[in-house]
Design a protein around this motif. Structure first.
Motif, short mmCIF file in Angstrom:
data_model
loop_
_atom_site.label_atom_id
_atom_site.label_comp_id
_atom_site.label_asym_id
_atom_site.label_seq_id
_atom_site.Cartn_x
_atom_site.Cartn_y
_atom_site.Cartn_z
N ASP A 12 0.84 -1.21 0.00
CA ASP A 12 0.00 0.00 0.00
C ASP A 12 0.87 1.25 0.00
OD1 ASP A 12 -2.47 1.48 0.22
OD2 ASP A 12 -1.99 1.80 2.32
N GLU A 16 1.31 4.10 -3.05
CA GLU A 16 0.95 5.50 -2.82
C GLU A 16 2.15 6.42 -3.01
OE1 GLU A 16 -1.10 6.45 0.71
OE2 GLU A 16 -2.92 5.37 0.15
N HIS A 71 -5.43 -0.78 -0.80
CA HIS A 71 -5.64 0.29 0.18
C HIS A 71 -6.87 -0.02 1.05
CE1 HIS A 71 -5.40 4.29 1.89
NE2 HIS A 71 -6.71 4.41 1.70
N GLU A 75 -6.86 -0.48 5.16
CA GLU A 75 -7.70 0.36 6.03
C GLU A 75 -8.66 -0.49 6.84
OE1 GLU A 75 -7.56 3.78 6.56
OE2 GLU A 75 -5.64 3.34 5.62
N GLU A 156 -6.11 8.74 -3.92
CA GLU A 156 -6.11 8.49 -2.48
C GLU A 156 -6.47 9.71 -1.65
OE1 GLU A 156 -1.66 9.19 -3.48
OE2 GLU A 156 -3.46 8.43 -4.46
N ARG A 276 -6.05 8.08 4.62
CA ARG A 276 -5.65 7.44 5.87
C ARG A 276 -6.37 8.04 7.07
NH1 ARG A 276 -1.12 10.86 5.12
NH2 ARG A 276 -0.09 9.31 3.84
#
Length: 309
Positions: A12, A16, A71, A75, A156, A276
């Motif tokens: 991940d 990113e 992702h 999470e 993102e 996030r």
């Protein structure tokens, strides 16, 4: 085959950040350890994931295909494994970092700071000016929120549009344009200052004028709307700004406003943050305060509009 779920977090971060160094910094790992994890991911997936192109690394088609799923899984794992703590603002120690357009920041700051002061003694906020170049500070965690008039392009980055504002032409009460209807010809014939954090001397208004077969003279650009309005208050220049967001500065400078003599799209007010923080309770509280501060500002400005031409 035993699967190391820690590799999902590394994957991940790699997808990113787009680099081993960036992923290592985010995960607080060494670059060699992150590179070894990338090697393991490559062997497990049978795909290179990131390939070097010059000085940068580019995700493979497979990596782009799985990025959102990876992702989401990371999470969800965090949400399952992290304890469900309640948010105690009275004991929380956190410095929020908000970057924004100067007029937007000025508009919401009084209400926002009042809410932060009341919520808890360990809370504070750093208000940063817009950078003159695009940055990845949201991605790298250097900024909690960005408030602007543009929509994020990175997948993102989450965002919310708080509202919009119409554009108006601002000028001194004794400006030649104040004594008669503001036609497109009179607008184009006047001298202008424009707001540009990058120092540009053209904007979409020049495109609109070109479509009408007209040109204007832009004498200068200013990095903020506040600076541009102060310049206009001491000159015979025109400037186009957001009506409600800039209302307090318009009033302080004693400026009049007029409707542009051609169609201009409203300016959106957008708040953006990294995914996030989607489930971070303190961050969600901050977003609520920004939303409430903007709504409160709009309610107040409606009762104290300045003169219009």
């Amino acid at each position: 085959m035993q699967l190391d779920l820690n590799l999902l977090a590394v994957l991940d971060a790699l997808l990113e950040e787009g680099s081993v160094t960036g992923a290592a910094e985010r995960l607080r790992l060494s670059a060699p350890a992150t590179s070894r994890s990338l090697g393991r991911i490559r062997r497990l997936t049978g795909d290179q994931i990131l390939v070097r192109t010059g000085r940068t690394m580019t995700p493979t088609p497979y990596a782009l295909e799985i990025r959102d799923d990876v992702h989401y899984l990371v999470e969800q794992s965090r949400a399952i494994l992290e304890p469900k703590r309640t948010l105690d603002l009275g004991t929380l120690r956190r410095a929020f970092i908000i970057r924004g357009n100067d007029a937007l920041t000025t508009a919401i700051a009084p209400h926002l700071l009042a809410a932060i002061r009341q919520a808890g003694p360990g809370l504070s906020v750093r208000l940063l000016a817009e950078a003159d170049v695009d940055t990845n500070d949201l991605r790298h965690g250097r900024v909690d929120l960005e408030i602007s008039s543009t929509l994020p392009v990175l997948p993102e980055i989450s965002h919310e549009t708080l509202g919009d504002d119409r554009l108006v032409v601002a000028f001194r009460p004794d400006h030649p344009c104040a004594g008669a209807p503001l036609t497109v010809e009179r607008f184009a014939a006047a001298d202008h200052v424009i707001v540009s954090r990058r120092g540009r001397t053209e904007d979409p208004i020049d495109v609109a004028l070109k479509d009408l077969g007209l040109r204007r003279r832009v004498v200068a650009s200013a990095p903020t709307s506040t600076a541009a309005l102060h310049i206009v208050s001491r000159s015979e220049l025109l400037v186009v700004v957001s009506e409600q967001i800039c209302r307090s500065t318009l009033n302080v400078c004693g400026l009049h406003t007029g409707t542009p003599p051609f169609a201009l799209a409203p300016v959106p007010v957008t708040v953006a943050w990294h995914q996030r923080y989607d489930n971070d309770k303190a961050h969600a509280w901050l977003r609520t305060q920004v939303r409430d501060a903007f709504a409160t500002f709009l309610g107040r400005v409606g009762a104290c509009r300045g003169p219009a031409a």
